[in-house]
Design a protein around this motif. Structure first.
Motif, PDB file in Angstrom:
ATOM      1  N   SER A 216       0.848  -1.185   0.000  1.00 49.00           N
ATOM      2  CA  SER A 216       0.000   0.000   0.000  1.00 49.00           C
ATOM      3  C   SER A 216       0.881   1.231   0.000  1.00 49.00           C
ATOM      4  CB  SER A 216      -0.906   0.000   1.225  1.00 49.00           C
ATOM      5  OG  SER A 216      -0.162  -0.272   2.372  1.00 49.00           O
ATOM      6  N   LEU A 220       2.461   0.915  -3.740  1.00 46.13           N
ATOM      7  CA  LEU A 220       1.416   0.509  -4.678  1.00 46.13           C
ATOM      8  C   LEU A 220       1.337   1.496  -5.831  1.00 46.13           C
ATOM      9  CD1 LEU A 220      -0.835  -1.561  -4.902  1.00 46.13           C
ATOM     10  CD2 LEU A 220      -2.329   0.033  -3.758  1.00 46.13           C
ATOM     11  N   LYS A 226      -3.756   3.861  -9.325  1.00 42.09           N
ATOM     12  CA  LYS A 226      -4.045   5.175  -8.777  1.00 42.09           C
ATOM     13  C   LYS A 226      -4.952   4.997  -7.568  1.00 42.09           C
ATOM     14  CE  LYS A 226      -5.644   9.650 -10.362  1.00 42.09           C
ATOM     15  NZ  LYS A 226      -4.625  10.581 -10.821  1.00 42.09           N
ATOM     16  N   TRP A 227      -4.376   4.966  -6.422  1.00 38.49           N
ATOM     17  CA  TRP A 227      -5.173   4.690  -5.230  1.00 38.49           C
ATOM     18  C   TRP A 227      -4.589   5.424  -4.049  1.00 38.49           C
ATOM     19  CZ3 TRP A 227      -9.682   2.841  -4.000  1.00 38.49           C
ATOM     20  CH2 TRP A 227      -9.933   2.497  -2.671  1.00 38.49           C
ATOM     21  N   GLU A 232      -9.948   8.326  -2.278  1.00 32.88           N
ATOM     22  CA  GLU A 232     -10.950   7.323  -2.633  1.00 32.88           C
ATOM     23  C   GLU A 232     -11.945   7.106  -1.522  1.00 32.88           C
ATOM     24  OE1 GLU A 232     -10.995   6.199  -5.550  1.00 32.88           O
ATOM     25  OE2 GLU A 232      -9.114   7.049  -6.206  1.00 32.88           O
ATOM     26  N   GLU A 233     -11.487   7.046  -0.303  1.00 36.41           N
ATOM     27  CA  GLU A 233     -12.387   6.885   0.838  1.00 36.41           C
ATOM     28  C   GLU A 233     -12.107   8.026   1.793  1.00 36.41           C
ATOM     29  OE1 GLU A 233     -11.825   3.082   2.557  1.00 36.41           O
ATOM     30  OE2 GLU A 233     -12.355   2.006   0.742  1.00 36.41           O
ATOM     31  N   TYR A 235     -11.595  10.612   4.503  1.00 35.23           N
ATOM     32  CA  TYR A 235     -11.914  10.678   5.913  1.00 35.23           C
ATOM     33  C   TYR A 235     -11.590  12.095   6.358  1.00 35.23           C
ATOM     34  CZ  TYR A 235      -6.946   9.735   5.752  1.00 35.23           C
ATOM     35  OH  TYR A 235      -5.622   9.769   5.465  1.00 35.23           O
ATOM     36  N   PHE A 300     -13.513  -1.471  11.764  1.00 36.22           N
ATOM     37  CA  PHE A 300     -12.184  -1.429  11.165  1.00 36.22           C
ATOM     38  C   PHE A 300     -12.140  -0.224  10.240  1.00 36.22           C
ATOM     39  CE2 PHE A 300      -8.226  -2.735   9.637  1.00 36.22           C
ATOM     40  CZ  PHE A 300      -8.216  -2.643   8.257  1.00 36.22           C
ATOM     41  N   VAL A 301     -11.221   0.677  10.501  1.00 33.46           N
ATOM     42  CA  VAL A 301     -11.080   1.835   9.628  1.00 33.46           C
ATOM     43  C   VAL A 301      -9.657   1.880   9.123  1.00 33.46           C
ATOM     44  CG1 VAL A 301     -12.789   3.136  10.901  1.00 33.46           C
ATOM     45  CG2 VAL A 301     -10.412   3.417  11.446  1.00 33.46           C
ATOM     46  N   ARG A 302      -9.457   2.483   7.969  1.00 30.63           N
ATOM     47  CA  ARG A 302      -8.086   2.608   7.479  1.00 30.63           C
ATOM     48  C   ARG A 302      -7.889   3.993   6.877  1.00 30.63           C
ATOM     49  NH1 ARG A 302      -8.079  -0.836   2.056  1.00 30.63           N
ATOM     50  NH2 ARG A 302     -10.133  -0.262   1.306  1.00 30.63           N
ATOM     51  N   GLU A 309      -1.187   2.070   4.050  1.00 30.71           N
ATOM     52  CA  GLU A 309      -2.527   2.087   4.601  1.00 30.71           C
ATOM     53  C   GLU A 309      -2.428   1.646   6.045  1.00 30.71           C
ATOM     54  OE1 GLU A 309      -5.288   0.143   1.802  1.00 30.71           O
ATOM     55  OE2 GLU A 309      -5.664  -1.069   3.564  1.00 30.71           O
TER      56      GLU A 309
END
Lengths: 366, 335, 379
Positions: A216, A220, A226-227, A232-233, A235, A300-302, A309
């Motif tokens: 990650s 990555l 592309k992440w 993407e998520e 927070y 579970f959060v990341r 990550e």
């Protein structure tokens, strides 16, 4: 009779480079590595077991010590997990302070990586230049949180201390200065033929390998995926900022180098916007109960730390201590690909590859 | 002065004078080494945004190296039990002696030189190759896998870079017509060879840095990335001897570069009133500064890339330079 | 304060001992009625009961401490805090209820009644804790309104708790006797009654709270259709008997959670990875947890193609925990499984190189287990 023998070489726990206590047992045939076996656990401190007896606010200093080069993101992942479970609202000023400190921590962590990577490769000066900039960041973080390396700054529901007078101005002045320095780094190192020869094509892996080995972060993004969890998520309030996700194709140490340097530029962009949007007044700690008890259940959060990550799993029984606390530590997962990358390389590439993965032993062992 | 002494017949007095002069040179060289180490640390420090040593001996740390050498002298002299004792003791000596011997042919000024042999340049290059034997001996005698590996690598590196070193000066020899270093300096009255032989200068500089085991070619020494170098088992004064050998060799190499490419003791066109010794010292200092500058800036080259570079890049360039010089000389002769 | 703590500890130990004995007796009684337990599983059950008892004791002791704290520090909470806490407690109560419902569903679905029998005491302990929480909620919510009611409710709750503790103490005093189980049953009944009373009190308290609770329960999660889709695909290809449970974990950003049966764990994981519609190619996290009656492996998967997360859980037996390894599917599961093996003792079948990576091969015991005693040579 002349015969060759495989030599067993122990790159011992006391490492010349600054990665920490990490042992690598190598089988080498002359100069070529045939097998590599990492041995970790020298820095295992039992954080997860200890956390089962501590209240959530008491666990926050422990999180600092895991990835001690980017302690703000560690603080945040624990607070974020608890806040997600309890569905708390965080005041605006606290969110901005969180973003600013986390991005400053990200830049500091990448600077350490850059300096020590080049130190491993033999260039002694970039280390000092990187630390000059890092010293400025650390001083700013020191003013706001009281610590230079471990901050204990975030709390469930906000942050602990407000920014002192003039702190935001200091951050504002730092941003263009750092941009200049980044240009200088490029001139000194990035175009250097010797450096390019040492890192191009070294430690290459494919996209499929990266996904398979649960890599990650920059590891990555250097393969072209592309992440970025901030995009993407999203927070916290990352969705209010406009920044790019740096990717490179190639999957070698050279790509990782570029991705990380570009990430410093992107962090500066976020900082600029955050400093502009910074609310001039407001609370820094939301309305939270004195004793924090997340509801019964698990979460579970990341989030995106400089190394990848980082995630936090909490199983709670409604008490003030967690029933089970587990951190998904990026360096632990990123290091799994090392034995695969080292087979067939010669000894000098070992350092180049290990440095490019960017591990912190506090995080690997936890 | 030296001409007279050299031409005089051999006698004990003559021997005594030469011996004395050699001792004086030795002390000068040791003094140079002391302050070269300090200069390196200070210059590196300033380039890395820090002060170098500034405590011992006043604001500029003038006595720092003295303190360091004193510390090394009073350290315990450890010899590993299974080490090859005679070779272990001999290795630093073998490493140091050639470095000092080559100073005999360097003309410091038009009046002050030690030897005026017709094959000065060849003598220099031949004798400086002996240093490699000292390093390999040290690696072998330590009875240590890693020292041996380091020693082997050092030997490979130094031998590989001797060839471009020699090839690059053949151009100079073609232009001068003589191997005598004094003649080479004389031949530069019309322009230093750095102008006439720029390619040779670059090749020679790179090969010289490789010969000196300095960054970016310091793999044998700074193998502390993985294992320590060939002098891992040496401590105290024996290690100091290796370091001394390196810095004296640096002195010798810098002097050679000054003599061959920068005109030795020749002044710049309109500044002839400044004595030759000062000119020599100035040019010499510039070369040393460049060597230190390289150390601060560059990362290390990997061993296999180093070999590749020496054989596949430097050598062909040096050979091409020879042909080019020969053709130019013929053309100049025709016209 | 120290005297109190000692007393509490003593009480805790006594309660634990009593509970162990009582639960053992209860277990025997239930086993004789269900007739599905084999002889060799008895000690395991007893051990489980002991662990459950210990957990319950802790819960009870904590509940008691909470009551005590409440009575001494009442001016701590500000005006707005109680409402927040009330909201949180309401949500917690709702979730506890939902969890209880889910467990009940589970009980109905599962074929082995042992699970239900073992989970009852835990359920009850949890209900007690939830009940205590609800009682506090009710108390605080009504702080502005009827202080008298609050006092009464609190007093009732305190009295009930004391009664439960007294019952346990009596059981301890009596030691092993058939009557112990009766006391246990009585205690359970008392607890249930208390829960009911507290629930009633809460129901009476603020209509808004209960309305909010019911609203939260009614509103479906936005990921429910995703979960339904997954379940449909899985059941199409692998049949209906592969999942033990599936739900949306609302606390964790609404992630769909599947609980697989241990025998079908690897097949399900393989399917999740290789099926085109699911294609979970990234293993984000893998770890084990020791819930005292069983161990659980939690895996968090992610699909870069579909940009969806999934949580996969599997329950493993606590004695000789063994489960299939996911390393052949995701190479990134290698070290996390070693870590779970190292710290919890879960063996992974099919793992290429299972070794104790953190602690070393000569460490005795598995630290993350709840009954871990450090093996210390000096002490």
């Amino acid at each position: 009779m002349i015969r060759t023998e495989e030599m067993l070489l122990n790159v011992g726990p006391q490492h010349p480079s600054t990665h920490g206590v990490f042992r690598l047992v190598l089988k080498i045939d002359g100069e070529i590595i045939t097998e590599a076996r990492p041995v970790i656990g020298y820095l295992h401190r039992g954080t997860e077991k200890l956390a089962e007896d501590l209240q959530y606010t008491q666990i926050i200093p422990y999180t600092d010590r895991m990835d001690y080069l980017a302690a703000m993101t560690n603080n945040y992942v624990l607070c974020h997990a608890v806040e997600t479970m309890m569905d708390l609202e965080i005041p605006e000023r606290a969110e901005y302070l969180r973003i600013i400190t986390m991005e400053l921590g990200r830049i500091a962590s990448h600077l350490v990586w850059w300096g020590t990577y080049l130190l491993d490769l033999g260039a002694t000066s970039p280390f000092l230049y990187a630390f000059r900039e890092r010293e400025m960041i650390i001083n700013m973080l020191n003013e706001i949180s009281g610590g230079r390396l471990t901050f204990n700054y975030m709390r469930v529901g906000g942050v602990k201390w407000d920014a002192p007078e003039g702190w935001i101005e200091k951050v504002r002045e730092f941003i263009p200065y750092m941009r200049e320095q980044l240009k200088g780094y490029d001139q000194l190192v990035t175009g250097n033929e010797i450096f390019m020869n040492r890192v191009k094509g070294v430690g290459t892996y494919t996209k499929e390998d990266a996904l398979n080995y649960s890599l990650s972060g920059a590891n990555l993004r250097c393969t072209g995926i592309k992440w970025d969890l901030r995009k993407e998520e999203p927070y916290s309030i990352y969705d209010r900022f406009d920044f790019d996700v740096c990717i490179r194709d190639g999957g070698d140490a050279w790509a990782r180098y570029h991705v990380r340097l570009s990430e410093i530029g992107e962090s500066l962009k976020i900082l600029e916007q955050a400093v502009e949007q910074f609310p001039s007044e407001g609370a820094v700690l939301g309305k939270v109960p004195k004793v924090i008890k997340p509801p019964k259940g698990e979460a579970f959060v990341r989030i995106e730390s400089p190394r990848g990550e980082i995630g936090c799993y909490i199983a709670s029984e409604g008490k003030k201590e967690p029933y089970r606390l587990k951190f998904r530590r990026p360096s632990f997962y990123n290091l799994q690909i090392l034995p695969k990358l080292l087979v067939g390389q010669n000894m000098a590439n070992l350092i180049a590859i290990l440095g490019a993965i960017d591990i912190v032993l506090g995080e690997v062992d936890g | 002065m030296m001409e007279g002494l050299l031409a005089a017949e051999a006698s004990w007095l003559n021997f005594g004078i030469f011996f004395l002069l050699a001792v004086v040179l030795l002390f000068v060289v040791l003094g140079f080494v002391t302050y070269a180490i300090l200069a390196e640390r200070k210059v590196m420090g300033f380039m890395q945004l820090r002060y170098g040593p500034n405590q011992v001996g006043g604001r500029f740390g003038l006595l720092q190296t003295v303190a360091d050498v004193l510390k090394l002298l009073i350290k315990e002299d450890t010899i590993p039990k299974l080490a090859d004792r005679p070779l272990f003791i001999l290795a630093p000596v073998i490493a140091f002696t050639p470095a000092f011997m080559v100073l005999a042919v360097i003309p410091f000024t038009d009046k002050f030189y030690f030897a005026d042999i017709g094959v000065g340049l060849l003598y220099y290059i031949a004798i400086s190759g002996l240093t490699t034997i000292g390093i390999v001996t040290g690696g072998w005698a330590s009875n240590n896998k890693y020292a041996l590996m380091g020693g082997m690598r050092a030997a490979a590196q130094m031998i590989s870079y001797e060839i471009p070193l020699v090839m690059s000066v053949i151009g100079i020899i073609l232009l001068t017509g003589s191997l005598n270093l004094n003649d080479i300096v004389e031949a530069q009255k019309n322009g230093w060879f750095i102008i006439w032989q720029p390619i040779a200068f670059i090749v020679f500089l790179i090969a010289a840095v490789a010969e000196l085991n300095r960054v970016p070619f310091d793999l044998p020494e700074a193998e502390s990335e993985l294992v320590a170098g060939f002098h891992v088992e040496y401590s105290g004064f024996r290690w100091a001897f290796f370091m001394l050998a390196e810095y004296v060799y640096m002195f010798a190499m810098a002097s050679l570069i000054t003599v061959i490419f920068l005109g030795g003791w020749l002044p710049l066109p309109f500044l002839g009133f400044i004595p030759g010794a000062v000119w020599f010292a100035l040019k010499f200092t510039v070369v040393i500064f460049i060597l230190i500058w390289f150390r601060v800036t560059f990362p290390r080259i990997r061993a296999d890339q180093l070999m590749e570079f020496g054989w596949k890049v430097l050598l062909p360039v040096a050979l091409a330079n020879i042909f080019l010089t020969a053709i130019l000389k013929e053309l100049l002769n025709i016209f | 304060m120290d005297g109190e703590k000692d007393l509490e500890q003593l009480k805790k130990e006594a309660a634990a001992k009593a509970k162990a004995a009582a639960l053992a007796k209860k277990k025997e009684k239930e086993q004789s009625t269900t007739e599905e337990v084999s002889a060799e599983e008895e000690p395991m059950d007893i051990a489980k009961q002991k662990a459950a008892a210990a957990a319950k004791a802790k819960a009870a002791a904590l509940a008691k401490k909470k009551e005590k704290e409440q009575t001494t520090t009442e001016e701590v909470s500000a005006e707005e805090e109680p409402i927040d806490i009330a909201k949180q407690k309401a949500a917690a109560a709702a979730k506890a209820k939902a969890a209880a419902l889910a467990k009940k569903k589970e009980k109905e679905q599962s074929t082995t009644e042992e699970v239900s029998a073992e989970e009852e005491p835990i359920d009850i302990a949890k209900q007690k804790a939830a009940a205590a929480a609800r009682a506090k909620t009710a108390a605080l919510a009504k702080q502005s309104a009827d202080t008298g009611d609050v006092e009464k409710a609190k007093a009732i709750a305190a009295a009930k708790a004391k009664a439960a503790a007294a019952a346990k103490a009596k059981a301890a005093a009596q030691g092993k006797s058939a009557g112990g189980s009766d006391e246990k049953a009585k205690a359970i009944a008392v607890a249930k009654a208390k829960a009911a009373a507290a629930a009633k009190a809460k129901g009476k308290a603020s209509g808004a709270d209960s309305a909010a609770v019911s609203e939260e329960e009614k509103k479906p999660s936005p990921n429910q259709p995703v979960l339904d889709k997954y379940i449909k695909i899985i059941e199409e290809h692998l049949g209906k008997s592969i999942l033990e449970d599936s739900y949306i974990n609302e606390l964790s950003k609404d992630v769909p959670t599947l609980v697989a049966k241990p025998e079908a764990y690897f097949r399900l994981a393989e399917f999740l990875k290789y099926n085109e519609q699911l294609s979970f190619d990234f293993l984000s996290e893998l770890h084990g947890t020791d819930f005292e009656t069983h161990m659980e492996i939690y895996t968090h998967l992610f699909s870069y193609k579909n940009r969806h997360s999934l949580a996969l859980k599997v329950k493993v037996a606590r004695e000789n925990p063994e489960i299939d390894s996911l390393q052949p599917l995701w190479a990134g599961a290698n070290w996390p499984e070693c870590e779970a093996y190292d710290l919890l003792g879960i063996r992974f079948n099919g793992h290429p190189d299972l070794h104790r990576i953190m602690l070393g091969e000569d460490w005795i015991g598995y630290p993350l287990r709840k009954d871990y005693e450090p093996y210390d040579v000096e002490v």
